[in-house]
Design a protein around this motif. Structure first.
Motif, mmCIF file in Angstrom:
data_model
loop_
_atom_site.group_PDB
_atom_site.id
_atom_site.type_symbol
_atom_site.label_atom_id
_atom_site.label_comp_id
_atom_site.label_asym_id
_atom_site.label_seq_id
_atom_site.Cartn_x
_atom_site.Cartn_y
_atom_site.Cartn_z
ATOM 1 N N ALA A 238 -20.032 -21.481 27.024
ATOM 2 C CA ALA A 238 -20.985 -20.853 26.089
ATOM 3 C C ALA A 238 -22.411 -21.129 26.544
ATOM 4 O O ALA A 238 -23.258 -20.230 26.549
ATOM 5 C CB ALA A 238 -20.764 -21.402 24.688
ATOM 6 N N LEU A 239 -22.638 -22.372 26.967
ATOM 7 C CA LEU A 239 -23.978 -22.738 27.417
ATOM 8 C C LEU A 239 -24.363 -21.984 28.693
ATOM 9 O O LEU A 239 -25.440 -21.383 28.775
ATOM 10 C CB LEU A 239 -24.024 -24.254 27.671
ATOM 11 N N ALA A 240 -23.440 -21.988 29.665
ATOM 12 C CA ALA A 240 -23.731 -21.297 30.935
ATOM 13 C C ALA A 240 -23.958 -19.806 30.687
ATOM 14 O O ALA A 240 -24.885 -19.206 31.239
ATOM 15 C CB ALA A 240 -22.581 -21.508 31.912
ATOM 16 N N LEU B 228 -30.500 -25.124 28.104
ATOM 17 C CA LEU B 228 -29.981 -26.153 29.016
ATOM 18 C C LEU B 228 -30.336 -27.552 28.523
ATOM 19 O O LEU B 228 -29.510 -28.460 28.549
ATOM 20 C CB LEU B 228 -30.579 -25.952 30.410
ATOM 21 N N GLY B 229 -31.590 -27.698 28.067
ATOM 22 C CA GLY B 229 -32.032 -28.992 27.566
ATOM 23 C C GLY B 229 -31.212 -29.421 26.351
ATOM 24 O O GLY B 229 -30.791 -30.580 26.251
ATOM 25 N N ALA B 230 -30.972 -28.474 25.448
ATOM 26 C CA ALA B 230 -30.203 -28.776 24.241
ATOM 27 C C ALA B 230 -28.763 -29.138 24.607
ATOM 28 O O ALA B 230 -28.188 -30.093 24.055
ATOM 29 C CB ALA B 230 -30.232 -27.578 23.298
ATOM 30 N N GLY B 231 -28.207 -28.381 25.563
ATOM 31 C CA GLY B 231 -26.838 -28.664 26.009
ATOM 32 C C GLY B 231 -26.734 -30.060 26.613
ATOM 33 O O GLY B 231 -25.807 -30.822 26.311
ATOM 34 N N ALA B 232 -27.718 -30.398 27.439
ATOM 35 C CA ALA B 232 -27.723 -31.714 28.076
ATOM 36 C C ALA B 232 -27.881 -32.813 27.032
ATOM 37 O O ALA B 232 -27.178 -33.829 27.064
ATOM 38 C CB ALA B 232 -28.877 -31.776 29.088
ATOM 39 N N ALA B 233 -28.783 -32.588 26.089
ATOM 40 C CA ALA B 233 -29.009 -33.587 25.036
ATOM 41 C C ALA B 233 -27.738 -33.777 24.214
ATOM 42 O O ALA B 233 -27.384 -34.906 23.854
ATOM 43 C CB ALA B 233 -30.168 -33.147 24.146
ATOM 44 N N GLY B 234 -27.053 -32.663 23.927
ATOM 45 C CA GLY B 234 -25.806 -32.726 23.159
ATOM 46 C C GLY B 234 -24.759 -33.572 23.878
ATOM 47 O O GLY B 234 -24.122 -34.454 23.288
ATOM 48 N N ILE C 292 -23.582 -34.654 35.004
ATOM 49 C CA ILE C 292 -23.738 -33.213 34.724
ATOM 50 C C ILE C 292 -24.891 -32.990 33.745
ATOM 51 O O ILE C 292 -25.745 -32.125 33.938
ATOM 52 C CB ILE C 292 -22.417 -32.630 34.162
ATOM 53 N N ALA C 293 -24.905 -33.808 32.706
ATOM 54 C CA ALA C 293 -25.971 -33.659 31.692
ATOM 55 C C ALA C 293 -27.335 -33.912 32.318
ATOM 56 O O ALA C 293 -28.308 -33.205 32.008
ATOM 57 C CB ALA C 293 -25.717 -34.640 30.544
ATOM 58 N N LEU C 294 -27.396 -34.883 33.227
ATOM 59 C CA LEU C 294 -28.688 -35.172 33.868
ATOM 60 C C LEU C 294 -29.132 -34.023 34.774
ATOM 61 O O LEU C 294 -30.313 -33.705 34.848
ATOM 62 C CB LEU C 294 -28.595 -36.485 34.658
ATOM 63 N N VAL C 295 -28.149 -33.406 35.449
ATOM 64 C CA VAL C 295 -28.487 -32.235 36.289
ATOM 65 C C VAL C 295 -29.024 -31.114 35.405
ATOM 66 O O VAL C 295 -30.057 -30.486 35.707
ATOM 67 C CB VAL C 295 -27.250 -31.759 37.093
ATOM 68 N N TRP C 296 -28.353 -30.852 34.292
ATOM 69 C CA TRP C 296 -28.821 -29.804 33.368
ATOM 70 C C TRP C 296 -30.240 -30.107 32.885
ATOM 71 O O TRP C 296 -31.084 -29.221 32.816
ATOM 72 C CB TRP C 296 -27.907 -29.719 32.147
ATOM 73 N N LEU C 297 -30.447 -31.383 32.552
ATOM 74 C CA LEU C 297 -31.760 -31.788 32.057
ATOM 75 C C LEU C 297 -32.836 -31.559 33.135
ATOM 76 O O LEU C 297 -33.929 -31.077 32.851
ATOM 77 C CB LEU C 297 -31.712 -33.273 31.678
ATOM 78 N N GLY C 298 -32.466 -31.905 34.370
ATOM 79 C CA GLY C 298 -33.400 -31.704 35.485
ATOM 80 C C GLY C 298 -33.723 -30.230 35.680
ATOM 81 O O GLY C 298 -34.891 -29.851 35.849
ATOM 82 N N VAL C 299 -32.673 -29.399 35.635
ATOM 83 C CA VAL C 299 -32.888 -27.951 35.816
ATOM 84 C C VAL C 299 -33.728 -27.403 34.667
ATOM 85 O O VAL C 299 -34.637 -26.576 34.867
ATOM 86 C CB VAL C 299 -31.532 -27.200 35.923
#
Lengths: 192, 160
Positions: A70-72, A130-136, A154-161
């Motif tokens: 869903a996020l992607a 992406l930020g919300a997904g990573a935070a979640g 994975i969450a850190l990569v999302w946060l970075g992106v």
């Protein structure tokens, strides 16, 4: 005192004494042509593929395959308008060629810059998703919920992106505003 | 004439001079020149039989150049399109020129945009009618701009 024609003749002689190495220019321009074609093909392919992939991800999420899809799907869908606009702009610019006067070319480029500026919200939405997904994900991990191995990286990569996308859109907005300002200056010069 | 090599042979130097009238940085000059050449080559199928080639080619050059200056504005922090004189010199300089020729190019680059556009085309031996066609302005307007451009150039070159 030399008259106007003499001055122009002397200027022309100096001006035209500047020449280029045509063979070197030919080779480099050919390389540029190939690179331009490759870039355009890549952008067309990425834009054509982005929408069905986003919809497929969303369908997988709807079918219960996990919230990651869903996020992607959401991120891709949010970024799609900007991708499409960039592609249309690139194709329009390639076709602009001789069809316009310099003023017309500037007006077309200004319209394109304004449209890109107005569509930067889609990059912001993609970054926020992406930020919300990573935070979640990080939240779940920190709350000691059972999460799959590799969740934190994975969450850190999302946060970075997400962070990079946010910075990119802010920089792009500054660039586009400067372009529009410069364009207005040149248009007022030309309309004198 | 649809071959890239033919276009470069006939117009390569002229187009490089036009690119140099908009851009002082040699690397960006070459980038702009290649962009112009790719655009000219790609636009040739749209050339109407009645149109002559020189105004067509130079119109594209000016169209590409003004959008280049617009895009570079954001990267240059401020709106001055030119580098300080002398900073642009490199062994790989695109245009092979002596000092006097470079001085003329620098002076042309300092002209206001409307005068610069007509002057580059006058210096490329285009007639007033061809310049009017290339820039989509009237022939009388070309005359006015050329006279003003000449006066400005004379002032600049005399001041040196």
């Amino acid at each position: 005192m030399p008259d106007d024609d003499d001055i122009l003749g002397a200027l022309r002689a100096d001006w035209q004494r500047q020449t280029v190495d045509t063979e070197r220019l030919y080779e480099r321009t050919q390389r540029r042509q190939r690179r331009t074609r490759l870039l355009l093909t890549g952008k067309v392919a990425a834009t054509i593929l982005a929408l069905p992939i986003a919809l497929w991800f969303l369908w997988l999420a709807f079918a219960g395959e996990g919230s990651t899809f869903a996020l992607a799907g959401g991120v891709l869908l949010a970024a799609f308008p900007l991708m499409l606009l960039e592609l249309v702009g690139l194709m329009k610019l390639a076709r602009l060629g001789a069809g316009a006067s310099p003023e017309g070319a500037l007006r077309a480029a200004r319209t394109q810059a304004e449209a890109a500026l107005n569509l930067l919200w889609s990059a912001r939405v993609a970054a926020l998703l992406l930020g919300a997904g990573a935070a979640g994900l990080l939240g779940l991990h920190l709350a000691d919920h059972a999460t799959a191995a590799g969740t934190v990286p994975i969450a850190l990569v999302w946060l970075g992106v997400a962070g990079a996308t946010w910075l990119w859109q802010a920089r792009r907005a500054r660039q586009l505003n400067a372009e529009i300002q410069r364009c207005d200056t040149m248009l007022s010069e030309l309309e004198g | 004439m649809a071959d890239l090599r033919d276009i470069i042979t006939a117009y390569g130097s002229g187009l490089a001079r036009v690119a140099a009238s908009y851009e002082a940085d040699p690397a960006l000059q070459e980038d702009l020149l290649q962009d112009i050449l790719v655009a000219v080559h790609g636009s040739l199928p749209s050339l109407k039989q009645a149109e002559s080639l020189a105004p067509f080619v130079f119109r594209i050059a000016h169209n590409r150049s003004v959008t280049h200056v617009m895009r570079q504005a954001a990267r240059r922090k401020g709106d001055l399109p030119n580098l300080p004189e002398g900073q642009a010199e490199t062994p790989e300089q695109l245009l092979l020129a002596d000092e006097r020729a470079r001085m003329v190019t620098t002076a042309v680059r300092r002209l206001p945009l409307p005068y610069r556009q007509v002057m580059t085309l006058v210096l490329e031996d285009l007639s007033y009618a061809e310049i009017a066609e290339a820039l989509d302005i009237s022939v009388s307007n070309v005359g006015v701009r050329v006279n003003r451009a000449k006066a400005r150039l004379r002032e600049m070159l005399d001041a040196r």
